[in-house]
Design a protein around this motif. Structure first.
Motif, short mmCIF file in Angstrom:
data_model
loop_
_atom_site.label_atom_id
_atom_site.label_comp_id
_atom_site.label_asym_id
_atom_site.label_seq_id
_atom_site.Cartn_x
_atom_site.Cartn_y
_atom_site.Cartn_z
N MET A 1 0.84 -1.19 0.00
CA MET A 1 0.00 0.00 0.00
C MET A 1 0.87 1.24 0.00
O MET A 1 1.89 1.30 0.69
CB MET A 1 -0.89 0.04 1.25
N LYS A 2 0.48 2.25 -0.77
CA LYS A 2 1.22 3.49 -0.82
C LYS A 2 0.56 4.52 0.11
O LYS A 2 -0.64 4.58 0.24
CB LYS A 2 1.28 4.04 -2.24
N ARG A 3 1.38 5.35 0.69
CA ARG A 3 0.88 6.35 1.61
C ARG A 3 1.45 7.68 1.22
O ARG A 3 2.66 7.83 1.08
CB ARG A 3 1.31 5.99 3.05
N ARG A 4 0.59 8.69 1.05
CA ARG A 4 1.07 10.00 0.61
C ARG A 4 1.02 10.96 1.79
O ARG A 4 0.00 11.11 2.44
CB ARG A 4 0.21 10.53 -0.54
N ILE A 5 2.12 11.63 2.03
CA ILE A 5 2.21 12.61 3.11
C ILE A 5 2.67 13.93 2.50
O ILE A 5 3.70 14.00 1.85
CB ILE A 5 3.24 12.18 4.18
N SER A 43 4.78 1.27 2.44
CA SER A 43 4.75 2.35 3.42
C SER A 43 5.06 1.88 4.83
O SER A 43 4.95 2.65 5.78
CB SER A 43 3.37 3.03 3.40
N SER A 44 5.45 0.61 4.97
CA SER A 44 5.83 0.08 6.28
C SER A 44 6.68 -1.16 6.06
O SER A 44 6.73 -1.71 4.95
CB SER A 44 4.60 -0.25 7.13
N ALA A 120 15.91 4.03 19.30
CA ALA A 120 14.80 4.52 20.12
C ALA A 120 13.53 4.62 19.30
O ALA A 120 13.56 4.99 18.12
CB ALA A 120 15.16 5.88 20.71
N ASP A 121 12.40 4.28 19.90
CA ASP A 121 11.12 4.49 19.25
C ASP A 121 10.89 5.99 19.09
O ASP A 121 11.33 6.80 19.91
CB ASP A 121 9.99 3.90 20.10
N GLY A 122 10.16 6.37 18.03
CA GLY A 122 9.83 7.77 17.86
C GLY A 122 9.76 8.20 16.42
O GLY A 122 9.77 7.37 15.50
N SER A 123 9.68 9.52 16.23
CA SER A 123 9.54 10.11 14.89
C SER A 123 10.90 10.36 14.27
O SER A 123 11.76 11.02 14.87
CB SER A 123 8.77 11.43 14.98
N VAL A 149 9.31 4.82 14.05
CA VAL A 149 9.96 3.56 14.39
C VAL A 149 9.36 3.05 15.69
O VAL A 149 9.29 3.78 16.69
CB VAL A 149 11.48 3.74 14.54
N THR A 150 8.90 1.81 15.66
CA THR A 150 8.36 1.17 16.86
C THR A 150 8.93 -0.24 16.95
O THR A 150 8.66 -1.09 16.09
CB THR A 150 6.82 1.08 16.81
N GLY A 151 9.75 -0.46 17.96
CA GLY A 151 10.38 -1.78 18.10
C GLY A 151 11.25 -2.10 16.91
O GLY A 151 12.16 -1.36 16.58
N ASP A 152 10.96 -3.22 16.23
CA ASP A 152 11.77 -3.61 15.08
C ASP A 152 11.05 -3.35 13.75
O ASP A 152 11.36 -3.96 12.73
CB ASP A 152 12.17 -5.08 15.18
N THR A 153 10.07 -2.40 13.78
CA THR A 153 9.33 -2.07 12.56
C THR A 153 9.30 -0.56 12.33
O THR A 153 9.59 0.24 13.24
CB THR A 153 7.88 -2.58 12.63
N TRP A 154 8.94 -0.19 11.11
CA TRP A 154 8.76 1.23 10.78
C TRP A 154 7.51 1.37 9.94
O TRP A 154 7.05 0.43 9.30
CB TRP A 154 9.96 1.77 9.98
N GLN A 155 6.96 2.58 9.94
CA GLN A 155 5.85 2.89 9.06
C GLN A 155 5.83 4.39 8.79
O GLN A 155 6.36 5.18 9.59
CB GLN A 155 4.51 2.47 9.68
N VAL A 156 5.25 4.77 7.65
CA VAL A 156 5.10 6.19 7.35
C VAL A 156 4.21 6.81 8.43
O VAL A 156 3.18 6.24 8.80
CB VAL A 156 4.47 6.40 5.95
N GLU A 157 4.64 7.92 8.96
CA GLU A 157 3.91 8.57 10.05
C GLU A 157 2.53 9.03 9.59
O GLU A 157 2.38 9.59 8.50
CB GLU A 157 4.70 9.78 10.55
N ASP A 158 1.53 8.80 10.43
CA ASP A 158 0.18 9.29 10.16
C ASP A 158 0.11 10.74 10.65
O ASP A 158 0.04 11.00 11.85
CB ASP A 158 -0.85 8.44 10.89
N THR A 159 0.14 11.68 9.72
CA THR A 159 0.12 13.11 10.07
C THR A 159 -1.23 13.75 9.81
O THR A 159 -1.34 14.97 9.77
CB THR A 159 1.21 13.86 9.28
#
Length: 357
Positions: A1-5, A43-44, A120-123, A149-159
């Motif tokens: 899935m693609k995510r546009r920010i 996107s993740s 570290a988890d975060g933006s 970044v959360t744990g061992d995964t990443w995803q495009v931030e929901d803004t």
């Protein structure tokens, strides 16, 4: 899935290109951004997956001559660079028309490899930076995308719920500071409860200073240096949580100048003292300093008719040996010669007298 920010940012590339001839060839400071949309596919994913994503599509264009290559960097929450996913990608170049796509090569690193063990988890942010054919660029010449970044995964931030921010930048003293003296650049962040870091980049040297935001304010303490020059600042607010607040940026021009002063010389080279009596039609040469490098300087004797030719300050902000003729039609008594910088508003004065008729 693609995510546009969409990043709603003002570009400061014009300021950089106009006031700075230097370039950077590596990651350098993060700086501000070009306006545009970045789309990742996927996107993740996992931090261990290499390459991190298959392709990025940018709804924007790289300005010439920075349209020959791109590099993809990872920016940490404090706005410092963690490293690169891939550098000097040229497949599909030039990237001078929107939209353009960038495919990561098979040799591109995973996000985990860039961030190291147990990040570290975060933006965080990804930057797609525009480069010349030799791999150089300037601050403010990239497209940014927030990721989480959360744990061992990443995803495009929901803004989608992120609040817009704005910067108001000022300095004390205003406009310019005398070489060797201290000055402050203050960035006020709106809304005031937005937390994060403000990055101040001197685009002429690429020196970057990061200041935490406290009560909506970040203050840079700096010294004007030893020689007159311009300080084309790129000021960027990096939110601690990109899901709550959006990144914002602003440009701010500042200068260092010499201590103001003036000397007047007679035709024979002798010094004309302040308050001296000058004759109508007498020719003198004026040297004055304290202006911005290269600025236009207006010359005037208030209360007299006609205009004097404008002067131009040299690279040190000095007007040297300006030819001035005392008007023949000038009232007797005391007068003041003024030289005023068009941009700096610095005013240098010299008092003299003229005999009465």
């Amino acid at each position: 899935m693609k995510r546009r920010i969409r990043l709603v940012l003002g570009t400061m590339l014009t300021l950089v290109l106009g006031l700075s001839a230097a370039v950077i060839g590596s990651a350098g400071p993060a700086g501000a951004a070009l306006p545009g949309t970045v789309t990742l596919n996927p996107s993740s994913g996992a931090l261990s997956t290499a390459p991190m994503f298959t392709a990025a599509t940018v709804d924007g264009a790289c300005p010439a001559p920075y349209d020959a290559q791109v590099s993809v960097y990872v920016v940490k929450p404090d706005s410092t660079y963690a490293g690169s996913l891939a550098t000097r990608i040229s497949t599909g170049a030039p990237y001078s028309q929107a939209p353009f796509s960038v495919a990561l090569p098979g040799t591109a690193r995973s996000l985990g490899a860039v961030l190291g063990s147990s990040p570290a988890d975060g933006s965080y942010h990804l930057e797609v930076r525009c480069l010349t054919s030799t791999g150089t660029s300037v601050p403010g010449n990239g497209f940014f995308l927030p990721i989480r970044v959360t744990g061992d995964t990443w995803q495009v931030e929901d803004t989608s719920q992120a609040e817009e921010t704005a910067l108001k930048v000022s300095a004390d003293p205003a406009r310019q500071a005398v070489v060797g003296t201290q000055y402050k650049v203050t960035a006020k962040v709106t809304p005031a409860d937005a937390t994060g870091v403000v990055e101040f980049i001197d685009a002429s040297t690429f020196q970057s200073t990061r200041v935490p935001v406290r009560n909506g304010v970040a203050v840079l303490d700096a010294t004007a240096g030893s020689a007159p020059r311009s300080f084309p600042y790129l000021v960027t607010f990096w939110p601690a949580d990109a899901a709550a607040y959006r990144l914002s940026s602003e440009s701010f021009g500042y200068y260092s100048v010499l201590q103001s002063g003036i000397e007047v010389f007679a035709e024979d080279g002798s010094v004309v003292e302040e308050g001296s009596k000058l004759a109508r039609g007498q020719k003198v040469k004026v040297t004055a300093q304290g202006f911005r490098p290269g600025e236009t300087v207006k010359v005037a004797i208030p209360g007299t008719r006609g205009e004097f030719a404008k002067a131009t300050a040299d690279s040190r902000g000095v007007v040297t040996a300006y030819d001035l003729t005392v008007p023949k039609r000038i009232w007797g008594g005391k007068h003041t010669l003024t030289l005023t910088g068009a941009g700096s508003c610095v005013k240098v004065t010299f008092s003299f007298a003229v005999s009465r008729w």
